[in-house]
Write an enzyme that holds these catalytic residues in place. Structure first.
Site, PDB file in Angstrom:
ATOM      1  N   TYR A  67       2.651  -6.674  17.521  1.00 21.60           N
ATOM      2  CA  TYR A  67       3.084  -5.869  16.402  1.00 21.60           C
ATOM      3  C   TYR A  67       3.609  -4.535  16.462  1.00 21.60           C
ATOM      4  O   TYR A  67       4.912  -4.297  16.119  1.00 21.60           O
ATOM      5  CB  TYR A  67       1.775  -5.671  15.136  1.00 21.60           C
ATOM      6  CG  TYR A  67       1.957  -4.540  14.028  1.00 21.60           C
ATOM      7  CD1 TYR A  67       2.926  -5.073  12.984  1.00 21.60           C
ATOM      8  CD2 TYR A  67       1.804  -3.398  14.075  1.00 21.60           C
ATOM      9  CE1 TYR A  67       3.152  -4.177  12.057  1.00 21.60           C
ATOM     10  CE2 TYR A  67       1.931  -2.592  13.104  1.00 21.60           C
ATOM     11  CZ  TYR A  67       2.747  -2.915  12.240  1.00 21.60           C
ATOM     12  OH  TYR A  67       3.108  -1.946  11.036  1.00 21.60           O
ATOM     13  N   PHE A 120       0.813  -1.166  -0.107  1.00 22.83           N
ATOM     14  CA  PHE A 120      -0.047  -0.076  -0.097  1.00 22.83           C
ATOM     15  C   PHE A 120       0.745   1.454  -0.095  1.00 22.83           C
ATOM     16  O   PHE A 120       0.860   1.958  -0.922  1.00 22.83           O
ATOM     17  CB  PHE A 120      -0.869   0.004   1.197  1.00 22.83           C
ATOM     18  CG  PHE A 120      -1.592   1.172   1.688  1.00 22.83           C
ATOM     19  CD1 PHE A 120      -2.225   2.160   0.504  1.00 22.83           C
ATOM     20  CD2 PHE A 120      -1.774   1.651   2.996  1.00 22.83           C
ATOM     21  CE1 PHE A 120      -2.765   3.249   1.031  1.00 22.83           C
ATOM     22  CE2 PHE A 120      -2.282   2.830   3.554  1.00 22.83           C
ATOM     23  CZ  PHE A 120      -2.811   3.660   2.442  1.00 22.83           C
ATOM     24  N   ILE A 121       1.695   1.266   0.987  1.00 26.42           N
ATOM     25  CA  ILE A 121       2.462   2.612   1.172  1.00 26.42           C
ATOM     26  C   ILE A 121       3.576   2.585   0.210  1.00 26.42           C
ATOM     27  O   ILE A 121       4.044   3.510  -0.626  1.00 26.42           O
ATOM     28  CB  ILE A 121       2.836   3.195   2.577  1.00 26.42           C
ATOM     29  CG1 ILE A 121       1.545   3.259   3.556  1.00 26.42           C
ATOM     30  CG2 ILE A 121       3.659   4.207   2.562  1.00 26.42           C
ATOM     31  CD1 ILE A 121       1.979   3.259   4.956  1.00 26.42           C
ATOM     32  N   SER A 153       2.741   4.362  15.146  1.00 26.76           N
ATOM     33  CA  SER A 153       2.647   4.944  16.313  1.00 26.76           C
ATOM     34  C   SER A 153       1.929   4.006  17.505  1.00 26.76           C
ATOM     35  O   SER A 153       1.687   4.369  18.457  1.00 26.76           O
ATOM     36  CB  SER A 153       1.415   6.052  15.864  1.00 26.76           C
ATOM     37  OG  SER A 153       0.245   5.508  15.350  1.00 26.76           O
ATOM     38  N   ASP A 183      -6.120  -3.449  20.767  1.00 29.38           N
ATOM     39  CA  ASP A 183      -6.495  -2.214  20.141  1.00 29.38           C
ATOM     40  C   ASP A 183      -6.251  -0.953  21.020  1.00 29.38           C
ATOM     41  O   ASP A 183      -6.514  -0.841  22.328  1.00 29.38           O
ATOM     42  CB  ASP A 183      -8.106  -1.839  19.817  1.00 29.38           C
ATOM     43  CG  ASP A 183      -8.089  -2.730  18.442  1.00 29.38           C
ATOM     44  OD1 ASP A 183      -7.115  -3.032  17.784  1.00 29.38           O
ATOM     45  OD2 ASP A 183      -9.479  -2.891  17.940  1.00 29.38           O
ATOM     46  N   ARG A 188      -8.751   8.360  16.116  1.00 25.85           N
ATOM     47  CA  ARG A 188      -7.306   8.227  15.529  1.00 25.85           C
ATOM     48  C   ARG A 188      -6.978   9.520  14.516  1.00 25.85           C
ATOM     49  O   ARG A 188      -7.895  10.243  14.238  1.00 25.85           O
ATOM     50  CB  ARG A 188      -7.855   7.225  14.365  1.00 25.85           C
ATOM     51  CG  ARG A 188      -8.335   5.652  14.952  1.00 25.85           C
ATOM     52  CD  ARG A 188      -6.957   5.052  15.654  1.00 25.85           C
ATOM     53  NE  ARG A 188      -7.618   4.038  16.278  1.00 25.85           N
ATOM     54  CZ  ARG A 188      -7.815   3.668  17.295  1.00 25.85           C
ATOM     55  NH1 ARG A 188      -7.994   4.584  18.114  1.00 25.85           N
ATOM     56  NH2 ARG A 188      -8.152   2.312  18.015  1.00 25.85           N
ATOM     57  N   LYS A 219       7.411  -3.631  15.800  1.00 34.14           N
ATOM     58  CA  LYS A 219       7.887  -2.259  15.086  1.00 34.14           C
ATOM     59  C   LYS A 219       8.929  -1.475  15.978  1.00 34.14           C
ATOM     60  O   LYS A 219       9.633  -0.870  15.564  1.00 34.14           O
ATOM     61  CB  LYS A 219       6.656  -1.462  14.837  1.00 34.14           C
ATOM     62  CG  LYS A 219       5.797  -2.335  13.822  1.00 34.14           C
ATOM     63  CD  LYS A 219       6.593  -2.429  12.416  1.00 34.14           C
ATOM     64  CE  LYS A 219       7.023  -1.372  11.769  1.00 34.14           C
ATOM     65  NZ  LYS A 219       7.569  -1.524  10.340  1.00 34.14           N
ATOM     66  N   THR A 225       1.746  -9.692   1.192  1.00 37.38           N
ATOM     67  CA  THR A 225       0.738  -8.943   1.296  1.00 37.38           C
ATOM     68  C   THR A 225       0.732  -7.722   0.217  1.00 37.38           C
ATOM     69  O   THR A 225      -0.381  -7.220  -0.197  1.00 37.38           O
ATOM     70  CB  THR A 225       0.855  -7.873   2.556  1.00 37.38           C
ATOM     71  OG1 THR A 225       1.961  -7.079   2.495  1.00 37.38           O
ATOM     72  CG2 THR A 225       0.492  -8.921   3.622  1.00 37.38           C
ATOM     73  N   GLY A 226       1.751  -7.683  -0.649  1.00 35.70           N
ATOM     74  CA  GLY A 226       1.779  -6.549  -1.771  1.00 35.70           C
ATOM     75  C   GLY A 226       1.142  -7.295  -3.021  1.00 35.70           C
ATOM     76  O   GLY A 226       0.928  -8.509  -2.929  1.00 35.70           O
TER      77      GLY A 226
END
Length: 320
Positions: A143, A12-13, A120, A275, A211, A147, A36-37
């Site tokens: 996750y 995506f990015i 973040s 979350d 968010r 990161k 995933t790409g």
């Protein structure tokens, strides 16, 4: 002319970043394993850059991909908090081992700088808003732990080996090409596709969690600016990449519903494990260090995103 490597170039990015570099006339090598790409994300720039199909968990092939490279945009990851909760080992090897292999390959190849896509989610649910880079990280799910570990490795390779590293903590990036139909899809993409299909989206919790949603073009701009910044301003540092605004999921749902003329209400469910309740960034450090400023705001980003998904959905209907 410097040669750039973009890991996760079909994601995506990563695909938007790769496209921006190619359109600027840069010498680019892209790396992806298509876990995933998607190949179609690169269709606009096909044959205009050097592509290497490689999994970062393969240390030898990763090192070869770094040869002849001057600077790296490390975007590749196995994303998603829920995915990491369900299958922590797979995301651990992709996000921690993969990042380490890349840094080792970059060091051996004499790469000058690595700009790392951090998250973040490293801030966790600690009190205090907006989030400032000087806060002590308090990650919750696997996750964000992974990161954050990548951030520490980046800083270590700067301090120990002199490899210039810059960490960009993304806040809820959204936009075209974000996968909409996976269990781990971002909320914008998922909501949009569900409404287009006449389905009621699910909101976990009461919908008042906020968010700092950030359109993908802003993230691309931050990467390019961070790569070009003087070393003394950015090396070994972490920067928030966001818009500096907070929007609830309820508001997000309503804006999308208005854009799509969707009349139903969402389905509310229990809060998901791992979350974060709220997120809001202070972006002054990035602004001062390398001139970052979000060019596309929340609602304009949503309009562009919806327009893209409408076009894609219509094309899929024709093919069907």
């Amino acid at each position: 002319m410097p040669r750039y490597l973009v890991t996760g170039c079909a994601g995506f990015i990563g695909s938007w970043l790769t496209q921006a570099l190619v359109e600027r006339g840069e010498d680019v090598r892209g790396l992806d394993n298509f876990e995933t790409g998607k190949r179609e994300n690169l269709s606009a720039i096909e044959n205009k850059f050097d592509f290497v199909e490689c999994d970062l968990r393969d240390a030898e092939r990763t090192a070869r991909a770094c040869e002849g490279i001057d600077a790296v945009f490390h975007v590749a990851a196995l994303p998603s908090v829920p995915r990491s909760v369900t299958d922590p080992r797979t995301s651990h090897t992709a996000n921690i081992d993969g990042t380490f292999n890349l840094l080792e390959g970059a060091r051996a190849a004499g790469v000058k700088r690595v700009v790392y896509s951090a998250s973040s989610s490293a801030y966790g649910n600690q009190p205090g808003f907006p989030r400032v880079e000087t806060m002590v990280p308090m990650p919750i799910a696997p996750y964000p732990v992974q990161k954050l570990t990548g951030e520490f490795y980046m800083k270590s390779f700067w301090q120990v080996y002199g490899l210039e590293t810059v960490c960009l903590r993304y806040f809820n990036i959204f936009g075209p090409r974000q996968v909409p139909d996976s269990p781990y899809s971002g909320v914008m993409a998922k909501f949009t596709l569900q409404m287009m299909r006449g389905e009621r989206p699910s909101i976990f919790g009461d919908g008042e969690q906020g968010r700092d949603f950030t359109y993908v073009e802003n993230a691309v701009s931050a990467n390019l600016k961070a790569m070009a910044a003087p070393a003394e301003k950015v090396s070994g540092r972490v920067f928030n990449v966001a818009c500096g605004d907070r929007h609830t999921l309820n508001k997000t749902f309503q804006v999308l519903a208005d854009l799509l003329d969707f009349k139903e209400q969402p389905i509310y469910g229990p809060v998901r494990a791992g979350d974060i309740q709220n997120s809001l960034a202070d972006i002054s450090a990035a602004r001062e260090a390398f001139g970052y400023a979000p060019a596309i705001g929340f609602e304009e980003g949503l309009r562009r995103t919806v327009a893209w998904y409408k076009e894609q959905y219509a094309a899929e209907s024709v093919r069907a």
